[in-house]
Design a protein around this motif. Structure first.
Motif, PDB file in Angstrom:
ATOM      1  N   ALA A   1       0.834  -1.204   0.000  1.00 51.76           N
ATOM      2  CA  ALA A   1       0.000   0.000   0.000  1.00 51.76           C
ATOM      3  C   ALA A   1       0.869   1.254   0.000  1.00 51.76           C
ATOM      4  O   ALA A   1       0.562   2.241  -0.686  1.00 51.76           O
ATOM      5  CB  ALA A   1      -0.926  -0.007   1.209  1.00 51.76           C
ATOM      6  N   LYS A   2       1.958   1.217   0.761  1.00 48.46           N
ATOM      7  CA  LYS A   2       2.877   2.359   0.816  1.00 48.46           C
ATOM      8  C   LYS A   2       3.541   2.574  -0.536  1.00 48.46           C
ATOM      9  O   LYS A   2       3.669   3.711  -1.008  1.00 48.46           O
ATOM     10  CB  LYS A   2       3.949   2.105   1.884  1.00 48.46           C
ATOM     11  CG  LYS A   2       4.848   3.303   2.161  1.00 48.46           C
ATOM     12  CD  LYS A   2       4.078   4.402   2.873  1.00 48.46           C
ATOM     13  CE  LYS A   2       4.983   5.484   3.390  1.00 48.46           C
ATOM     14  NZ  LYS A   2       4.248   6.531   4.126  1.00 48.46           N
ATOM     15  N   ARG A   3       3.943   1.491  -1.167  1.00 44.18           N
ATOM     16  CA  ARG A   3       4.583   1.578  -2.481  1.00 44.18           C
ATOM     17  C   ARG A   3       3.611   2.167  -3.504  1.00 44.18           C
ATOM     18  O   ARG A   3       3.979   3.034  -4.299  1.00 44.18           O
ATOM     19  CB  ARG A   3       5.042   0.185  -2.915  1.00 44.18           C
ATOM     20  CG  ARG A   3       5.778   0.147  -4.246  1.00 44.18           C
ATOM     21  CD  ARG A   3       6.183  -1.276  -4.589  1.00 44.18           C
ATOM     22  NE  ARG A   3       6.806  -1.347  -5.896  1.00 44.18           N
ATOM     23  CZ  ARG A   3       8.086  -1.131  -6.128  1.00 44.18           C
ATOM     24  NH1 ARG A   3       8.895  -0.835  -5.133  1.00 44.18           N
ATOM     25  NH2 ARG A   3       8.574  -1.205  -7.359  1.00 44.18           N
ATOM     26  N   ALA A   4       2.364   1.702  -3.471  1.00 41.92           N
ATOM     27  CA  ALA A   4       1.349   2.216  -4.397  1.00 41.92           C
ATOM     28  C   ALA A   4       1.105   3.704  -4.158  1.00 41.92           C
ATOM     29  O   ALA A   4       0.934   4.479  -5.107  1.00 41.92           O
ATOM     30  CB  ALA A   4       0.050   1.432  -4.234  1.00 41.92           C
ATOM     31  N   PHE A   5       1.096   4.109  -2.886  1.00 39.65           N
ATOM     32  CA  PHE A   5       0.904   5.520  -2.542  1.00 39.65           C
ATOM     33  C   PHE A   5       2.048   6.370  -3.093  1.00 39.65           C
ATOM     34  O   PHE A   5       1.820   7.450  -3.657  1.00 39.65           O
ATOM     35  CB  PHE A   5       0.822   5.675  -1.023  1.00 39.65           C
ATOM     36  CG  PHE A   5       0.905   7.102  -0.552  1.00 39.65           C
ATOM     37  CD1 PHE A   5      -0.181   7.964  -0.690  1.00 39.65           C
ATOM     38  CD2 PHE A   5       2.076   7.591   0.025  1.00 39.65           C
ATOM     39  CE1 PHE A   5      -0.096   9.284  -0.261  1.00 39.65           C
ATOM     40  CE2 PHE A   5       2.165   8.904   0.457  1.00 39.65           C
ATOM     41  CZ  PHE A   5       1.075   9.757   0.314  1.00 39.65           C
ATOM     42  N   LEU A   6       3.276   5.888  -2.955  1.00 44.06           N
ATOM     43  CA  LEU A   6       4.434   6.635  -3.444  1.00 44.06           C
ATOM     44  C   LEU A   6       4.417   6.744  -4.970  1.00 44.06           C
ATOM     45  O   LEU A   6       4.780   7.785  -5.531  1.00 44.06           O
ATOM     46  CB  LEU A   6       5.725   5.972  -2.969  1.00 44.06           C
ATOM     47  CG  LEU A   6       5.979   6.040  -1.456  1.00 44.06           C
ATOM     48  CD1 LEU A   6       7.186   5.196  -1.071  1.00 44.06           C
ATOM     49  CD2 LEU A   6       6.171   7.485  -1.004  1.00 44.06           C
TER      50      LEU A   6
END
Length: 216
Positions: A13-18
């Motif tokens: 989820a963090k990677r997708a947000f970035l």
């Protein structure tokens, strides 16, 4: 298949947000004018956190383009390739027109990547991969028109696919560069030109498609 753990899901989820935040930054300012530090600041994370997920700005740009093009190709597959043949041209024109209107800055970033690929080998592979997928998609559209409607191409499918891809690519670039027209005017001209190009590719003069009506 084992579901991802909470930590894995959180990392994804963090990677997708970035990637989403990088897309906004890169599409707005262009590759040359954005640093990883800029993206980290806009994302509200430290530069170290951004480096944890992406080793370089090049890697991040590739992820941004891959994400955007996957969505674009999936939309073409869903709304054009699988569309009833009577609705083939309107569906193609509608998807391209809507994409030009809603994803104008992302299209601009795609041309930025292609320019960078002339000098940066790591980008060249992604450009070739994406272009080949789009060529294949266009070829399947044309083959379907041939087999299901008996529409004869004036040239072979491979050549017709290359011509149609090049024309669409060039017309999208022209729409992006032509700031003297409103988006609606540019899209209307684009759709009309696309219809004429499709007609010229078929020896019968018509691939059994119907043009989008032009607005006043």
């Amino acid at each position: 298949m084992t579901p991802p753990s909470k930590s894995q899901a959180k990392a994804e989820a963090k990677r997708a947000f970035l990637i989403e935040q990088a897309t906004i930054c890169l599409a707005e300012k262009g590759y040359a004018h954005v640093s990883l530090r800029d993206i980290a600041k806009e994302s509200g994370v430290s530069l170290g956190i951004l480096h944890y997920y992406f080793a370089s700005k090049e890697e991040l740009l590739l992820e941004v383009i891959a994400s955007y093009k996957e969505r674009f190709i999936a939309e073409l597959e869903r709304e054009v390739v699988a569309a009833p043949l009577d609705n083939f041209f309107p569906a193609l024109a509608a998807v391209l027109g809507r994409s030009l209107l809603e994803d104008r800055k992302l299209h601009r970033l795609w041309y930025d990547l292609q320019a960078q690929a002339l000098y940066t080998p790591v980008f060249l592979e992604q450009v070739h991969h994406t272009r080949n997928r789009l060529h294949d998609l266009i070829a399947r559209m044309l083959k379907r028109l041939q087999t299901e409607r008996g529409a004869a191409l004036a040239v072979d499918v491979s050549a017709a696919s290359s011509i149609l891809y090049s024309v669409i690519d060039g017309m999208i670039l022209q729409c992006l560069l032509d700031e003297s027209r409103t988006a609606a005017e540019a899209i209307s001209r684009f759709q009309l030109a696309l219809h004429h190009v499709l007609e010229s590719l078929f020896s019968s003069g018509s691939p059994a498609t119907h043009p989008v009506e032009r607005g006043d």
